[in-house]
Design a protein around this motif. Structure first.
Motif, PDB file in Angstrom:
ATOM      1  N   ALA A   1       0.820  -1.204   0.000  1.00 37.46           N
ATOM      2  CA  ALA A   1       0.000   0.000   0.000  1.00 37.46           C
ATOM      3  C   ALA A   1       0.854   1.254   0.000  1.00 37.46           C
ATOM      4  CB  ALA A   1      -0.913   0.001   1.232  1.00 37.46           C
ATOM      5  N   SER A   2       0.253   2.326  -0.477  1.00 37.29           N
ATOM      6  CA  SER A   2       0.953   3.606  -0.587  1.00 37.29           C
ATOM      7  C   SER A   2       1.358   4.190   0.766  1.00 37.29           C
ATOM      8  CB  SER A   2       0.079   4.610  -1.343  1.00 37.29           C
ATOM      9  OG  SER A   2      -1.165   4.773  -0.692  1.00 37.29           O
ATOM     10  N   ASN A   3       0.801   3.683   1.851  1.00 34.96           N
ATOM     11  CA  ASN A   3       1.170   4.181   3.180  1.00 34.96           C
ATOM     12  C   ASN A   3       2.362   3.419   3.763  1.00 34.96           C
ATOM     13  OD1 ASN A   3       0.028   1.743   3.846  1.00 34.96           O
ATOM     14  ND2 ASN A   3      -1.545   2.584   5.199  1.00 34.96           N
ATOM     15  N   GLY A   4       2.974   2.537   2.958  1.00 33.09           N
ATOM     16  CA  GLY A   4       4.146   1.794   3.412  1.00 33.09           C
ATOM     17  C   GLY A   4       3.825   0.463   4.057  1.00 33.09           C
ATOM     18  N   GLU A   5       2.539   0.182   4.253  1.00 32.37           N
ATOM     19  CA  GLU A   5       2.120  -1.069   4.870  1.00 32.37           C
ATOM     20  C   GLU A   5       1.731  -2.073   3.785  1.00 32.37           C
ATOM     21  OE1 GLU A   5      -1.077  -0.328   7.615  1.00 32.37           O
ATOM     22  OE2 GLU A   5      -0.084   1.424   8.457  1.00 32.37           O
TER      23      GLU A   5
END
Length: 155
Positions: free
Chosen positions: A15-19
């Motif tokens: 995911a774009s949030n790093g998760e």
């Protein structure tokens, strides 16, 4: 073919949030999983910006919005930054999740055939079941239609 009432196909994507986000981690929330062909293209930008503009209303309805395309995280980061998107984009670079949801299809443009995403939205309820499917989405007023459905049926 994905149908209303069935268990939503499980997924786990960067995911774009790093998760890495999985469907299981979202149990207890409604999930709008929208598949779109490509970052930075006109229709996809309009759709993403519509989800951005209505994002506070989705949050009030305990609903997570997730965009999915075959683009990589670097492309997603640019798309998010350029359009100030407040929700997460998932990188389905191998198009496995798109295949699981039946939206990786044969497309035609300018007489050429190629495989790509058929713009589609899936509403997944708090128990992980498919609540509504919007296949072959037309961008105009789509986000408002999704929001209205959640208000009337899952709100």
């Amino acid at each position: 073919m994905i149908t209303v009432g069935q268990e939503a196909p499980a997924f786990s994507l960067p995911a774009s949030n790093g998760e890495t986000i999985s469907l299981d981690s979202l149990r207890g929330k409604n999930v709008v999983l929208y598949f779109y062909p490509k970052d930075m293209t006109p229709g996809c930008t309009t759709e993403a910006c519509d989800f951005r503009d209505y994002h506070p209303e989705f949050e009030k309805l305990d609903t997570v919005v997730l965009g999915v395309s075959p683009d990589d995280l670097k492309s997603h980061d640019k798309f998010i930054a350029k359009h100030d998107l407040p929700f997460v984009l998932l990188a389905d670079t191998e198009h496995k999740v798109a295949e699981d949801y039946g939206v990786w299809t044969l497309k035609k443009m300018y007489g050429k055939e190629y495989m790509g995403i058929e713009r589609s939205t899936f509403l997944i309820d708090k128990e992980g079941k498919i609540a509504k499917v919007w296949p072959k989405v037309k961008v105009a007023e789509h986000v408002q239609e999704v929001l209205q459905y959640i208000k009337e049926h899952l709100g």
